[in-house]
Design an enzyme around this catalytic site. Structure first.
Site, PDB file in Angstrom:
ATOM      1  N   ASP A  56      37.364   5.676  46.628  1.00 22.04           N
ATOM      2  CA  ASP A  56      37.512   4.490  47.232  1.00 22.04           C
ATOM      3  C   ASP A  56      38.899   3.886  47.414  1.00 22.04           C
ATOM      4  O   ASP A  56      39.670   3.932  46.466  1.00 22.04           O
ATOM      5  CB  ASP A  56      36.439   3.597  46.283  1.00 22.04           C
ATOM      6  CG  ASP A  56      35.225   3.054  47.369  1.00 22.04           C
ATOM      7  OD1 ASP A  56      35.632   2.268  47.973  1.00 22.04           O
ATOM      8  OD2 ASP A  56      34.210   3.667  47.014  1.00 22.04           O
ATOM      9  N   ASP A  75      37.554   0.653  51.664  1.00 18.49           N
ATOM     10  CA  ASP A  75      36.435  -0.655  51.609  1.00 18.49           C
ATOM     11  C   ASP A  75      36.935  -1.531  52.507  1.00 18.49           C
ATOM     12  O   ASP A  75      38.162  -1.892  52.957  1.00 18.49           O
ATOM     13  CB  ASP A  75      37.178  -1.041  50.017  1.00 18.49           C
ATOM     14  CG  ASP A  75      36.032  -2.195  49.677  1.00 18.49           C
ATOM     15  OD1 ASP A  75      34.826  -1.594  49.407  1.00 18.49           O
ATOM     16  OD2 ASP A  75      36.425  -3.426  49.366  1.00 18.49           O
ATOM     17  N   GLU A 101      34.826   1.326  56.042  1.00 23.26           N
ATOM     18  CA  GLU A 101      33.757   0.300  55.986  1.00 23.26           C
ATOM     19  C   GLU A 101      33.903  -0.766  56.828  1.00 23.26           C
ATOM     20  O   GLU A 101      34.655  -1.478  56.995  1.00 23.26           O
ATOM     21  CB  GLU A 101      33.568  -0.309  54.602  1.00 23.26           C
ATOM     22  CG  GLU A 101      32.083  -0.530  54.145  1.00 23.26           C
ATOM     23  CD  GLU A 101      32.165  -1.564  52.900  1.00 23.26           C
ATOM     24  OE1 GLU A 101      30.954  -1.937  52.350  1.00 23.26           O
ATOM     25  OE2 GLU A 101      33.165  -2.122  52.433  1.00 23.26           O
ATOM     26  N   HIS A 157      25.789   2.091  47.534  1.00 26.44           N
ATOM     27  CA  HIS A 157      25.721   1.287  46.137  1.00 26.44           C
ATOM     28  C   HIS A 157      25.467  -0.397  46.363  1.00 26.44           C
ATOM     29  O   HIS A 157      25.455  -0.847  45.455  1.00 26.44           O
ATOM     30  CB  HIS A 157      26.970   1.320  45.269  1.00 26.44           C
ATOM     31  CG  HIS A 157      28.288   1.016  46.085  1.00 26.44           C
ATOM     32  ND1 HIS A 157      28.851   1.416  47.166  1.00 26.44           N
ATOM     33  CD2 HIS A 157      28.719  -0.125  46.040  1.00 26.44           C
ATOM     34  CE1 HIS A 157      29.877   0.817  47.493  1.00 26.44           C
ATOM     35  NE2 HIS A 157      29.975  -0.186  46.526  1.00 26.44           N
ATOM     36  N   ASP A 158      25.712  -0.510  47.607  1.00 20.39           N
ATOM     37  CA  ASP A 158      25.291  -1.860  47.914  1.00 20.39           C
ATOM     38  C   ASP A 158      23.921  -2.383  48.505  1.00 20.39           C
ATOM     39  O   ASP A 158      23.842  -3.237  49.113  1.00 20.39           O
ATOM     40  CB  ASP A 158      26.507  -2.452  49.382  1.00 20.39           C
ATOM     41  CG  ASP A 158      27.651  -2.475  48.476  1.00 20.39           C
ATOM     42  OD1 ASP A 158      27.810  -2.480  47.356  1.00 20.39           O
ATOM     43  OD2 ASP A 158      28.761  -2.301  49.484  1.00 20.39           O
TER      44      ASP A 158
HETATM   45  O1  ISL Z   1      28.397  -7.678  51.133  1.00 23.50           O
HETATM   46  C1  ISL Z   1      28.235  -8.065  52.537  1.00 23.50           C
HETATM   47  C2  ISL Z   1      27.734  -9.143  52.943  1.00 23.50           C
HETATM   48  O2  ISL Z   1      26.923  -9.730  52.054  1.00 23.50           O
HETATM   49  C3  ISL Z   1      29.282  -7.137  53.366  1.00 23.50           C
HETATM   50  O3  ISL Z   1      29.439  -7.372  54.602  1.00 23.50           O
HETATM   51  C4  ISL Z   1      30.374  -6.846  52.477  1.00 23.50           C
HETATM   52  O4  ISL Z   1      31.599  -7.223  53.293  1.00 23.50           O
HETATM   53  C5  ISL Z   1      30.751  -5.189  52.366  1.00 23.50           C
HETATM   54  O5  ISL Z   1      29.484  -4.652  51.793  1.00 23.50           O
HETATM   55  C6  ISL Z   1      31.914  -5.095  51.696  1.00 23.50           C
HETATM   56  O6  ISL Z   1      31.475  -4.294  50.331  1.00 23.50           O
HETATM   57  C7  ISL Z   1      32.560  -3.605  49.743  1.00 23.50           C
HETATM   58  O7  ISL Z   1      33.524  -4.472  49.107  1.00 23.50           O
HETATM   59  C8  ISL Z   1      33.104  -5.328  48.198  1.00 23.50           C
HETATM   60  C9  ISL Z   1      32.308  -4.866  47.095  1.00 23.50           C
HETATM   61  O8  ISL Z   1      31.581  -5.724  46.366  1.00 23.50           O
HETATM   62  C10 ISL Z   1      31.294  -3.748  47.674  1.00 23.50           C
HETATM   63  O9  ISL Z   1      30.481  -3.037  46.566  1.00 23.50           O
HETATM   64  C11 ISL Z   1      32.022  -2.802  48.720  1.00 23.50           C
HETATM   65  O10 ISL Z   1      31.119  -1.624  49.033  1.00 23.50           O
HETATM   66  C12 ISL Z   1      34.335  -6.092  47.907  1.00 23.50           C
HETATM   67  O11 ISL Z   1      35.282  -5.058  47.309  1.00 23.50           O
END
Ligand code: ISL
Length: 578
Positions: free
Chosen positions: A99, A206, A264, A339-340
């Site tokens: 990442d 990211d 992303e 993971h999100d």
């Molecule tokens: O979480 C979002 C909206 O609520 C997304 O648009 C967000 O910008 C995106 O998922 C970013 O995620 C990534 O960066 C974050 C981290 O917390 C996440 O786990 C990662 O995947 C900050 O670094």
């Protein structure tokens, strides 16, 4: 450059280090744990392993808050462990990507410590500092009204130096200032070359479209004054220098290593804009994760206010991102978990005990038949599902979900009905759904850890039924089905990985029928997204049933009448003509 770069046909597997495998009994996953499972991944058919942040970090956001790019979070292991992991993958002909979290660092990173130490520190300008605004009555106000992803504003007041700093995420994640060339060069060295020189094959990048903030910092329009959502991203996403920065990153770093990148890309629904990032001739990113598919069901006013949706929305999104590369030199990705996000079975199909395995296999047929580089998230291959509905907020660990819950509780004076709905929404969409410990076997703590007190996060109640040990040797299991589908995808890459997509009856709310064509082959996929029988039409003649999630490929076609087919609950079929 070869016509087909190595990463297009690859199958990528995402590992979330905290929750994959604990090797030393501290309740947290680690790098030796990952190394112990490489053969498991090889056996599944994985080509690239993507490891979510394992860098040193205070873990405010599970490692997406990095305090040292060149060190490993000690409970996960050491840089030497990472070198062993990279070697172990390469020996098996697998690649490793890390990442790349470079929109922000942790507030504990020494760059930020220096930056905040005084206004004339040489690193002051490495982060985004602004003076306050003042209301008419003299009250101090932040430079803009932006709201952060993790609740609250995006500006943190720093009393000693009398300025605010910007943080799009937690206040412990200050945004780096990409306008400063020294900052960019330091990022390239520390976060990128350091690991590329150790043999890493690329990066998942990211929030790749947030580095260029633009020059003006304007207030976001308020859609709902009482609550949350506001399009502040209009001012900080896809900013004016974004493409220049990515070209520079390629020129200075990536091209010297033949490194792959998957960026992303939130807040970017316009295919034309996405193409600006992934057109091969422009040398910016290899591919991106576009967000339409994972945003399905999110609330309009607030993210965790689940909105029911209908199948045509889902199908339209799949079709849109399948087709957007046609006639261009761009590339796309196929993914529906990370993971999100909530687990795909719970979100898009059914995790009811009688339908879970059928749903898992039905979605596996869909995913492995889609054009683009395929990404699988840990546990998806065994059909892991969302947290049980009975778990209270105290079982949740994610900063976004927990902050969200508490901010709504405060705003509504603990209104029970509202908080109920928040919980229901978190149990569908919450990020923790994907972060439960990996279910390896039916022993204590799902075989994830030996620690008596268990894992850092509660294991799923249904791990006795859903685990790796139970599935690997069973030819009828979800795991074996994924492995077979990955094999089929490799064998017929010209149509499954690279083919042209065509959708049918896109307004049908129960079924999803699509075709793929490429390399002289035609594939038709039929999916039933309901728990009832559904009638569908075979769009082409002369195809042969190759795969079905009911396991009765021989018998299933017997009931066919002309072009009509009847799909059983959550049935999925893949037909082929060569
Ligand atoms: O979480 C979002 C909206 O609520 C997304 O648009 C967000 O910008 C995106 O998922 C970013 O995620 C990534 O960066 C974050 C981290 O917390 C996440 O786990 C990662 O995947 C900050 O670094």
């Amino acid at each position: 450059t070869p016509i087909t770069p190595w990463w297009k046909d690859a199958v990528v597997y995402q590992i979330y280090p905290a929750s994959f495998k604990d090797s030393n009994g501290d309740g947290l996953g680690d790098i030796p744990g990952i190394i112990s499972k490489i053969d498991y991944l090889k056996d599944l058919g994985i080509d690239i392993v993507w490891i979510s942040p394992m860098f040193d970090s205070p873990q405010v956001d599970m490692g997406y808050d990095i305090s040292d790019y060149e060190a490993v979070y000690p409970p996960y292991g050491t840089v030497e462990d990472m070198e062993t992991l990279i070697r172990a993958c390469h020996e098996r002909d697998m690649k490793v990507i890390l990442d790349l979290v470079i929109n922000h660092t942790s507030d504990q990173h020494r760059w930020f410590q220096e930056s905040r130490s005084s206004r004339d520190n040489p690193k002051r300008d490495w982060y985004i500092w602004k003076p306050p605004r003042y209301a008419e009555d003299g009250t101090r106000m932040p430079p803009t009204n932006w709201r952060s992803y993790f609740s609250g504003g995006t500006w943190e007041w720093d009393e000693p130096t009398g300025e605010y700093y910007l943080h799009l995420f937690a206040k412990e994640q200050p945004d780096l200032n990409w306008e400063n060339e020294d900052t960019r060069n330091a990022i390239y060295d520390s976060a990128m070359r350091f690991w590329l020189d150790k043999g890493v094959d690329g990066f998942r990048v990211d929030t790749v479209n947030m580095y260029s903030k633009g020059v003006e910092f304007l207030d976001a329009p308020i859609i709902d004054p009482e609550f949350y959502e506001q399009p502040a991203w209009l001012y900080y996403a896809n900013g004016p220098r974004m493409h220049e920065f990515l070209r520079e990153m390629n020129d200075k770093v990536l091209k010297h290593y033949d490194a792959v990148t998957v960026g992303e890309l939130p807040h970017t629904p316009d295919p034309k804009k996405v193409l600006d990032y992934v057109g091969a001739s422009d040398k910016q990113l290899s591919m991106v994760f576009q967000f339409d598919i994972v945003d399905i069901g999110q609330g309009v006013a607030r993210k965790y206010q689940f909105q029911p949706w209908k199948l045509p929305l889902f199908k339209g999104i799949v079709a849109k991102w399948q087709q957007f590369i046609e006639g261009t030199d761009g590339w796309t990705t196929a993914f529906c978990e990370n993971h999100d996000q909530g687990r795909s079975i719970s979100r898009f199909a059914s995790d009811a005990p009688e339908y879970r395995v059928l749903s898992a296999k039905m979605l596996a047929i869909m995913m492995t038949a889609l054009t683009g580089t395929l990404f699988i998230y840990q546990g998806q291959e065994i059909g892991m599902i969302n947290v049980p509905r009975t778990w209270p907020i105290s079982e949740f660990r994610d900063i976004e979900s927990v902050n969200f819950y508490h901010s709504i509780a405060a705003q509504t004076n603990n209104d029970a009905a509202t908080l109920d709905y928040v919980m229901r929404s978190l149990q569908i969409l919450g990020r923790d759904n994907a972060r439960l410990p990996m279910q390896w076997d039916a022993s204590a703590h799902a075989g994830f850890t030996d620690r008596e007190a268990g894992a850092w996060m509660r294991v799923h109640d249904r791990y006795g039924e859903i685990n790796v040990a139970r599935q690997v040797g069973d030819p009828e299991s979800t795991w074996s089905f994924w492995r077979e589908m990955i094999r089929l995808r490799r064998e017929h890459g010209e149509v499954l990985v690279h083919g042209a997509f065509e959708g049918f009856e896109m307004e049908n709310e129960e079924t999803f029928v699509f075709a793929k064509r490429g390399g002289g082959k035609t594939v038709v996929v039929m999916l039933n997204f309901t728990g009832e029988e559904q009638r569908v039409e075979m769009p082409y003649e002369g195809l042969e049933l190759r795969v079905g999630n009911y396991g009765d490929v021989e018998g299933a076609e017997k009931s066919a009448v002309g072009r009509a087919r009847v799909l059983r609950p959550w049935e999925g079929r893949l037909y082929m003509m060569m």
